[in-house]
Design a protein around this motif. Structure first.
Motif, PDB file in Angstrom:
ATOM      1  N   LEU A 212     114.257  77.061  86.693  1.00 34.52           N
ATOM      2  CA  LEU A 212     112.979  77.776  86.740  1.00 34.52           C
ATOM      3  C   LEU A 212     112.908  78.847  87.821  1.00 34.52           C
ATOM      4  N   GLY A 213     113.690  78.673  88.869  1.00 34.74           N
ATOM      5  CA  GLY A 213     113.557  79.480  90.075  1.00 34.74           C
ATOM      6  C   GLY A 213     112.669  78.728  91.051  1.00 34.74           C
ATOM      7  N   ALA A 214     112.981  78.842  92.326  1.00 34.67           N
ATOM      8  CA  ALA A 214     112.266  78.079  93.355  1.00 34.67           C
ATOM      9  C   ALA A 214     110.777  78.403  93.387  1.00 34.67           C
ATOM     10  N   GLU A 215     110.416  79.669  93.222  1.00 31.25           N
ATOM     11  CA  GLU A 215     109.007  80.061  93.304  1.00 31.25           C
ATOM     12  C   GLU A 215     108.182  79.443  92.173  1.00 31.25           C
ATOM     13  N   LYS A 216     108.674  79.540  90.950  1.00 33.96           N
ATOM     14  CA  LYS A 216     107.953  78.981  89.797  1.00 33.96           C
ATOM     15  C   LYS A 216     107.894  77.456  89.901  1.00 33.96           C
ATOM     16  N   TYR A 217     109.008  76.852  90.280  1.00 34.30           N
ATOM     17  CA  TYR A 217     109.036  75.400  90.408  1.00 34.30           C
ATOM     18  C   TYR A 217     108.053  74.935  91.481  1.00 34.30           C
ATOM     19  N   ALA A 218     107.966  75.665  92.580  1.00 37.55           N
ATOM     20  CA  ALA A 218     107.021  75.325  93.644  1.00 37.55           C
ATOM     21  C   ALA A 218     105.586  75.355  93.124  1.00 37.55           C
ATOM     22  N   GLU A 219     105.254  76.321  92.275  1.00 35.25           N
ATOM     23  CA  GLU A 219     103.906  76.401  91.689  1.00 35.25           C
ATOM     24  C   GLU A 219     103.613  75.166  90.839  1.00 35.25           C
ATOM     25  N   VAL A 220     104.568  74.781  90.016  1.00 33.10           N
ATOM     26  CA  VAL A 220     104.405  73.617  89.148  1.00 33.10           C
ATOM     27  C   VAL A 220     104.224  72.355  89.993  1.00 33.10           C
ATOM     28  N   LEU A 221     105.075  72.195  90.997  1.00 30.74           N
ATOM     29  CA  LEU A 221     105.004  71.010  91.848  1.00 30.74           C
ATOM     30  C   LEU A 221     103.716  70.961  92.659  1.00 30.74           C
ATOM     31  N   TYR A 222     103.225  72.112  93.081  1.00 29.80           N
ATOM     32  CA  TYR A 222     101.992  72.155  93.870  1.00 29.80           C
ATOM     33  C   TYR A 222     100.852  71.529  93.076  1.00 29.80           C
ATOM     34  N   LYS A 223     100.688  71.971  91.844  1.00 26.92           N
ATOM     35  CA  LYS A 223      99.594  71.473  91.009  1.00 26.92           C
ATOM     36  C   LYS A 223      99.737  69.980  90.716  1.00 26.92           C
ATOM     37  N   ALA A 224     100.940  69.571  90.360  1.00 24.08           N
ATOM     38  CA  ALA A 224     101.172  68.154  90.060  1.00 24.08           C
ATOM     39  C   ALA A 224     101.010  67.298  91.312  1.00 24.08           C
ATOM     40  N   GLY A 225     101.528  67.780  92.437  1.00 17.72           N
ATOM     41  CA  GLY A 225     101.422  67.043  93.687  1.00 17.72           C
ATOM     42  C   GLY A 225      99.988  66.926  94.170  1.00 17.72           C
ATOM     43  N   TYR A 226      99.226  67.996  94.010  1.00 16.05           N
ATOM     44  CA  TYR A 226      97.803  67.984  94.386  1.00 16.05           C
ATOM     45  C   TYR A 226      97.078  66.882  93.616  1.00 16.05           C
ATOM     46  N   LYS A 227      97.254  66.883  92.307  1.00 17.81           N
ATOM     47  CA  LYS A 227      96.587  65.910  91.441  1.00 17.81           C
ATOM     48  C   LYS A 227      97.001  64.479  91.801  1.00 17.81           C
ATOM     49  N   SER A 228      98.279  64.281  92.037  1.00 16.97           N
ATOM     50  CA  SER A 228      98.785  62.950  92.364  1.00 16.97           C
ATOM     51  C   SER A 228      98.275  62.462  93.713  1.00 16.97           C
ATOM     52  N   ALA A 229      98.260  63.321  94.713  1.00 16.37           N
ATOM     53  CA  ALA A 229      97.775  62.930  96.040  1.00 16.37           C
ATOM     54  C   ALA A 229      96.286  62.620  96.004  1.00 16.37           C
ATOM     55  N   TYR A 230      95.536  63.408  95.273  1.00 21.02           N
ATOM     56  CA  TYR A 230      94.094  63.177  95.137  1.00 21.02           C
ATOM     57  C   TYR A 230      93.866  61.770  94.569  1.00 21.02           C
ATOM     58  N   TYR A 231      94.561  61.466  93.475  1.00 23.16           N
ATOM     59  CA  TYR A 231      94.436  60.161  92.824  1.00 23.16           C
ATOM     60  C   TYR A 231      94.871  59.042  93.765  1.00 23.16           C
ATOM     61  N   TRP A 232      96.023  59.217  94.407  1.00 19.88           N
ATOM     62  CA  TRP A 232      96.555  58.187  95.302  1.00 19.88           C
ATOM     63  C   TRP A 232      95.569  57.881  96.411  1.00 19.88           C
ATOM     64  N   CYS A 233      95.044  58.912  97.064  1.00 22.91           N
ATOM     65  CA  CYS A 233      94.115  58.699  98.180  1.00 22.91           C
ATOM     66  C   CYS A 233      92.833  58.003  97.712  1.00 22.91           C
ATOM     67  N   GLU A 234      92.365  58.378  96.542  1.00 24.92           N
ATOM     68  CA  GLU A 234      91.176  57.735  95.992  1.00 24.92           C
ATOM     69  C   GLU A 234      91.419  56.242  95.768  1.00 24.92           C
ATOM     70  N   LYS A 235      92.539  55.901  95.145  1.00 28.00           N
ATOM     71  CA  LYS A 235      92.851  54.502  94.837  1.00 28.00           C
ATOM     72  C   LYS A 235      93.154  53.695  96.097  1.00 28.00           C
ATOM     73  N   GLU A 236      93.875  54.286  97.026  1.00 27.90           N
ATOM     74  CA  GLU A 236      94.217  53.575  98.266  1.00 27.90           C
ATOM     75  C   GLU A 236      92.987  53.363  99.141  1.00 27.90           C
TER      76      GLU A 236
END
Length: 176
Positions: free
Chosen positions: A45-69
């Protein structure tokens, strides 16, 4: 080098084989396997595009994790953020140290030592820990929301131990 058993609770369901910590399903994979997959996707994908994808997925996952924890442990505010940094560190991603945190203002600085990505990539003179940026903003926004703060944040990596002259990573969280 000294070592110890994991500091977090790990349960394995006898019937399904599913691992969990604090009632959240987990996966246990070798670091080289995970990072090699990460590198292959980055190459495609290229580092820049991959970073964009990971940012969104990571944001969503961290939000959920913090809520549940927070619910599972009766935590709120700074205690949730510190618990998150502790669990990330306990899982082998590296050591995450909160250098500053102001939930109401939506600001934080996180230091990363012994990054799993840097261990695999080596000194490549670029930022390789971009997977974590969305995690910090997602955690901050979930905690701020739970406290009734209206701030929304973004996170960036300021420096990485894979860069020449840097011995550790730094991430800054700030309001959008």
């Amino acid at each position: 080098m000294t070592s110890h058993s994991p500091d977090m609770p790990i349960q394995v369901d006898d019937e399904t084989g599913v691992w969990s910590t604090d009632s959240l399903p987990m996966l246990y994979v070798p670091r080289h396997f995970f990072v090699n997959n990460h590198m292959a996707i980055e190459e495609a994908l290229g580092a820049e595009k991959y970073a964009e994808v990971l940012y969104k997925a990571g944001y969503k996952s961290a939000y959920y994790w913090c809520e549940k924890e927070a619910e599972a442990h009766g935590l709120s505010g700074e205690a949730v953020f510190e618990h998150y940094m502790k669990r990330l560190s306990q899982r082998g991603w590296g050591f995450f140290i909160t250098e500053s945190l102001d939930l109401k203002a939506g600001t934080a600085r996180v230091r990363l030592e012994h990054s799993a990505f840097v261990y695999q990539y080596g000194k490549v003179n670029r930022k390789v820990d971009y997977m974590f940026t969305g995690w910090f903003a997602g955690a901050m926004d979930q905690i701020a929301d739970s406290l009734g703060y209206e701030v929304k944040t973004q996170a960036i990596q300021v420096q990485c131990a894979a860069e020449d002259g840097c011995e550790f990573g730094l991430f800054d969280v700030s309001p959008l």
